[in-house]
Design a protein around this motif. Structure first.
Motif, PDB file in Angstrom:
ATOM      1  N   TYR A 172       0.863  -1.195   0.000  1.00  0.00           N
ATOM      2  CA  TYR A 172       0.000   0.000   0.000  1.00  0.00           C
ATOM      3  C   TYR A 172       0.888   1.231   0.000  1.00  0.00           C
ATOM      4  O   TYR A 172       1.832   1.331   0.793  1.00  0.00           O
ATOM      5  CB  TYR A 172      -0.894  -0.013   1.244  1.00  0.00           C
ATOM      6  CG  TYR A 172      -1.858   1.142   1.347  1.00  0.00           C
ATOM      7  CD1 TYR A 172      -3.088   1.102   0.697  1.00  0.00           C
ATOM      8  CD2 TYR A 172      -1.553   2.261   2.113  1.00  0.00           C
ATOM      9  CE1 TYR A 172      -3.990   2.159   0.806  1.00  0.00           C
ATOM     10  CE2 TYR A 172      -2.444   3.323   2.227  1.00  0.00           C
ATOM     11  CZ  TYR A 172      -3.659   3.260   1.566  1.00  0.00           C
ATOM     12  OH  TYR A 172      -4.544   4.310   1.678  1.00  0.00           O
ATOM     13  N   GLY A 179      -2.522   5.907  -2.032  1.00  0.00           N
ATOM     14  CA  GLY A 179      -3.840   5.297  -1.907  1.00  0.00           C
ATOM     15  C   GLY A 179      -4.003   4.024  -2.709  1.00  0.00           C
ATOM     16  O   GLY A 179      -4.975   3.293  -2.534  1.00  0.00           O
ATOM     17  N   ARG A 212      -8.164   0.715   3.045  1.00  0.00           N
ATOM     18  CA  ARG A 212      -7.708   1.925   3.735  1.00  0.00           C
ATOM     19  C   ARG A 212      -7.658   1.718   5.243  1.00  0.00           C
ATOM     20  O   ARG A 212      -6.670   2.079   5.903  1.00  0.00           O
ATOM     21  CB  ARG A 212      -8.632   3.096   3.383  1.00  0.00           C
ATOM     22  CG  ARG A 212      -8.145   4.443   3.918  1.00  0.00           C
ATOM     23  CD  ARG A 212      -8.958   5.586   3.359  1.00  0.00           C
ATOM     24  NE  ARG A 212     -10.380   5.470   3.691  1.00  0.00           N
ATOM     25  CZ  ARG A 212     -11.328   5.173   2.800  1.00  0.00           C
ATOM     26  NH1 ARG A 212     -11.012   4.942   1.542  1.00  0.00           N
ATOM     27  NH2 ARG A 212     -12.600   5.088   3.171  1.00  0.00           N
ATOM     28  N   GLU A 253      -4.202   1.996   7.439  1.00  0.00           N
ATOM     29  CA  GLU A 253      -4.151   3.176   8.295  1.00  0.00           C
ATOM     30  C   GLU A 253      -4.130   2.778   9.775  1.00  0.00           C
ATOM     31  O   GLU A 253      -3.602   3.519  10.610  1.00  0.00           O
ATOM     32  CB  GLU A 253      -5.336   4.086   7.997  1.00  0.00           C
ATOM     33  CG  GLU A 253      -5.220   4.797   6.645  1.00  0.00           C
ATOM     34  CD  GLU A 253      -6.326   5.807   6.426  1.00  0.00           C
ATOM     35  OE1 GLU A 253      -7.231   5.889   7.283  1.00  0.00           O
ATOM     36  OE2 GLU A 253      -6.292   6.512   5.394  1.00  0.00           O
TER      37      GLU A 253
END
Length: 215
Positions: free
Chosen positions: A35, A55, A124, A128
């Motif tokens: 990622y 992203g 995501r 994250e």
């Protein structure tokens, strides 16, 4: 000297931070999910170039060589997080699956690199959620690492049913075709032991299977 920082958690979850451009040959010993947070990543494999932007997330299949160019972009450093799936972990995960829910028509893909659809909340949230560990330099526990690996597997399985066959290719029907692999990698200087490993076999099994297809 330019800053170079790699945060490695048990060779499973790896964060990279570069403030200058870097190039390297990457040999995928394990299936890998990468990622990109910032910067730019150019991946070249078999003459094809793929560019990842912040992203973006990509799956790099095991047993392939790729050329990676990690770039600073618009003044932003290169920053990525990589999740690796060992054979041992995938075997353990496979045993937890309900066999009736495994798609019978799943076919192992020959492509070595697949860019996943962007803007997916599951991707995501997965990556994250581990950033604070890298920012503080605190290694997550083995239990947390395993949970992140499980999340990563489901990210892939929810992307395409054919990734069942790619991820769990230690199962006999999904073993890598020897002649296909040799035709695609004949330019690489590989030992017989490496070719055996890359095609999902022990050395003895590779010799036996190769004898069958080369008669």
């Amino acid at each position: 000297m330019e800053k170079l920082d790699v945060f490695d958690c048990s060779n499973v979850l790896i964060a990279s931070y570069f403030t200058d451009d870097r190039e390297c040959t990457h040999e995928n010993k394990e299936h890998t999910l990468i990622y990109l947070y910032s910067g730019e990543l150019e991946i070249e494999e078999r003459g094809k170039k793929t560019v990842l932007h912040p992203g973006d997330c990509a799956f790099m299949r095991r047993d392939n060589r790729m050329w990676l160019h990690k770039c600073v972009a618009e003044g932003n450093p290169y920053r990525s997080i990589t999740l690796k799936f060992s054979r041992a972990f995938l075997r353990e995960f496979y045993q937890t699956l309900n066999r009736q829910e495994i798609p019978a028509d799943s076919k192992r893909e020959k492509v070595s690199l697949r860019v996943l659809p962007n803007n997916r909340p599951d991707i995501r949230s997965l990556f994250e959620s581990v950033v604070p560990y890298f920012d503080t330099g605190e290694k997550p526990s083995e239990d947390i690492l395993k949970l992140k690996m499980i999340e990563g597997v489901y990210v892939l399985l929810n992307t395409d049913r054919n990734l069942y066959a790619s991820l769990f290719d230690f199962v006999e029907p999904w073993k890598i075709d020897i002649l296909d692999y040799l035709n695609e990698n004949y330019m690489c200087d590989l030992s017989m032991e490496e070719i055996a490993s890359y095609t999902g076999r022990s050395l003895a099994t590779f010799k036996r299977d190769f004898a069958k297809v080369s008669d």
